[in-house]
Design an enzyme around this catalytic site. Sequence first.
Site, PDB file in Angstrom:
ATOM      1  N   TYR A 109       0.864  -1.181   0.000  1.00  0.00           N
ATOM      2  CA  TYR A 109       0.000   0.000   0.000  1.00  0.00           C
ATOM      3  C   TYR A 109       0.897   1.227   0.000  1.00  0.00           C
ATOM      4  O   TYR A 109       1.884   1.283   0.742  1.00  0.00           O
ATOM      5  CB  TYR A 109      -0.881   0.007   1.249  1.00  0.00           C
ATOM      6  CG  TYR A 109      -1.762   1.238   1.373  1.00  0.00           C
ATOM      7  CD1 TYR A 109      -2.804   1.473   0.469  1.00  0.00           C
ATOM      8  CD2 TYR A 109      -1.556   2.162   2.402  1.00  0.00           C
ATOM      9  CE1 TYR A 109      -3.609   2.602   0.593  1.00  0.00           C
ATOM     10  CE2 TYR A 109      -2.365   3.287   2.526  1.00  0.00           C
ATOM     11  CZ  TYR A 109      -3.391   3.500   1.615  1.00  0.00           C
ATOM     12  OH  TYR A 109      -4.189   4.613   1.736  1.00  0.00           O
ATOM     13  N   ASP A 160       9.365   2.854  -0.040  1.00  0.00           N
ATOM     14  CA  ASP A 160       8.302   3.491   0.743  1.00  0.00           C
ATOM     15  C   ASP A 160       8.488   3.108   2.212  1.00  0.00           C
ATOM     16  O   ASP A 160       8.107   2.022   2.646  1.00  0.00           O
ATOM     17  CB  ASP A 160       6.930   3.064   0.218  1.00  0.00           C
ATOM     18  CG  ASP A 160       5.794   3.778   0.938  1.00  0.00           C
ATOM     19  OD1 ASP A 160       6.060   4.489   1.929  1.00  0.00           O
ATOM     20  OD2 ASP A 160       4.634   3.612   0.513  1.00  0.00           O
ATOM     21  N   LYS A 177       4.024   8.690   9.058  1.00  0.00           N
ATOM     22  CA  LYS A 177       3.837   8.029  10.356  1.00  0.00           C
ATOM     23  C   LYS A 177       4.866   8.452  11.417  1.00  0.00           C
ATOM     24  O   LYS A 177       4.751   9.548  11.955  1.00  0.00           O
ATOM     25  CB  LYS A 177       3.757   6.511  10.136  1.00  0.00           C
ATOM     26  CG  LYS A 177       2.554   6.205   9.217  1.00  0.00           C
ATOM     27  CD  LYS A 177       2.093   4.788   9.129  1.00  0.00           C
ATOM     28  CE  LYS A 177       0.771   4.725   8.366  1.00  0.00           C
ATOM     29  NZ  LYS A 177       0.791   4.045   7.107  1.00  0.00           N
TER      30      LYS A 177
END
Length: 430
Positions: free
Chosen positions: A143, A238, A266
């Site tokens: 994702y 990522d 995050k």
Amino acid sequence: DHDRSGELYRRACEVMPACVNSPVRAFRSVGGEPMFYERGEGCFVIDEDGNRYADYVCSWGPLILGHAHPDVVDAVATAAASGLSFGAPCRQEVELAEIVTSAAPHLEMVRFVSSGTEAVMSAVRLARGATGRDTVVKFTGCYHGHADHLLVSAGSGLATFGTPSSDGVPESFARHTVVLPLDDEQAFVELMGDRGNEIAAVIIEGVPANSGLLIQTPDYMQLVRDECTRHGALLILDEVITGFRLGPNGAAGLYGVVPDLATYGKVIGGGMPVGAYGGSRDLMEKLAPLGPVYQAGTLSGNPVAMAAGIATLRTLLADGGSAYARLEELGARLEKGIARVFDEDNLPWSVVRVGSILWLALQDGEPPRRFEDIESACVETYAALHVALLERGVSLAPSAYEVMFVSLAHDEVVIDATIEAFQEAVEEIT
Ligand SMILES: *Cc1c(COP(=O)(O)O)cnc(C)c1O
């Protein structure tokens, strides 16, 4: 009881689709209604009805120090008192950029944005601009946020065009994205052999942790790196989950792989909306106003969000990395404890772990490395386990495909209590 949460839920459903602002929070894949949280304290969350849960969601990863860490709260409060946002350069941006670039040797420069999605979207644009190519390669089960060209799943047949995985994404966008299975060297080498010269970027999660925890081998990661180099495609790692969670240099450090661009989110915002992308000076100076690749943000680098990131990373990186040793210790204790419960009950399930990220593989056999190897039956088992654990004051993510996060606010006491809750919960549901 859950009266207050129930009341808020009903009000929320009148004014927000499925009562939420991000789909997985709606509990659709585990059943029941979501709790509304009133506050967080260290490794605990407390809902509107005063129920307390040991939290293994940790806001989906950012809260590596736990909820409301005093240093982070102080830093945010102090920054806020001097102004929330200037839309102009501020000291905090420089400080956070210096911390991030010194932690990862491949980052000479970074640019801050306000989410992981934005970081990835911008990194892909930069890769396209820098290479003059359009095609992007991603992997099933990874994702990368919800930018149009990454909401794409594999078309029929390997190495063909992708198809939109959401309504609203034009076919013509999806056609620029190729989707491959993870851990399939042959498929990757073939694709690069056939179409390597059209590929702007290959994007992969540091350790894929959004559809189970699909730990890749160092050899595979190196092969991806080498093939990108051979064909002039950029490798985007990522690190939105893995950055500063697995160590100061994230998954790049774990695998010894050097990406061309890396994306963050995050943990680097410590609970505030922060994303970042970075790479060599040469690549980053292709961004406007120095170069032709446009990207901007009204709230990018605002002092309050930066302050949360600085306080979080400073605490993490203090004492020569002892925080990561501690996270490893806590993660290992939880892993072993849950695995022992599964074992004692003769369940063929396993616990997959890298550092402080854990995933329950509620299926037979070796832990999967590919999304295609996750058995859909685990969804039902997980739903039952999720409810049984909530009743015992343990909050796991409301989806079988999501991982658990341990923070520095967790300790042996809460982890051992969690293992006991697992024991009871597993006995109840099997
Ligand atoms: C969470 C996540 C994103 C998206 O970040 P948001 O801040 O939710 O937009 C992108 N990539 C990975 C690997 C993620 O885990």
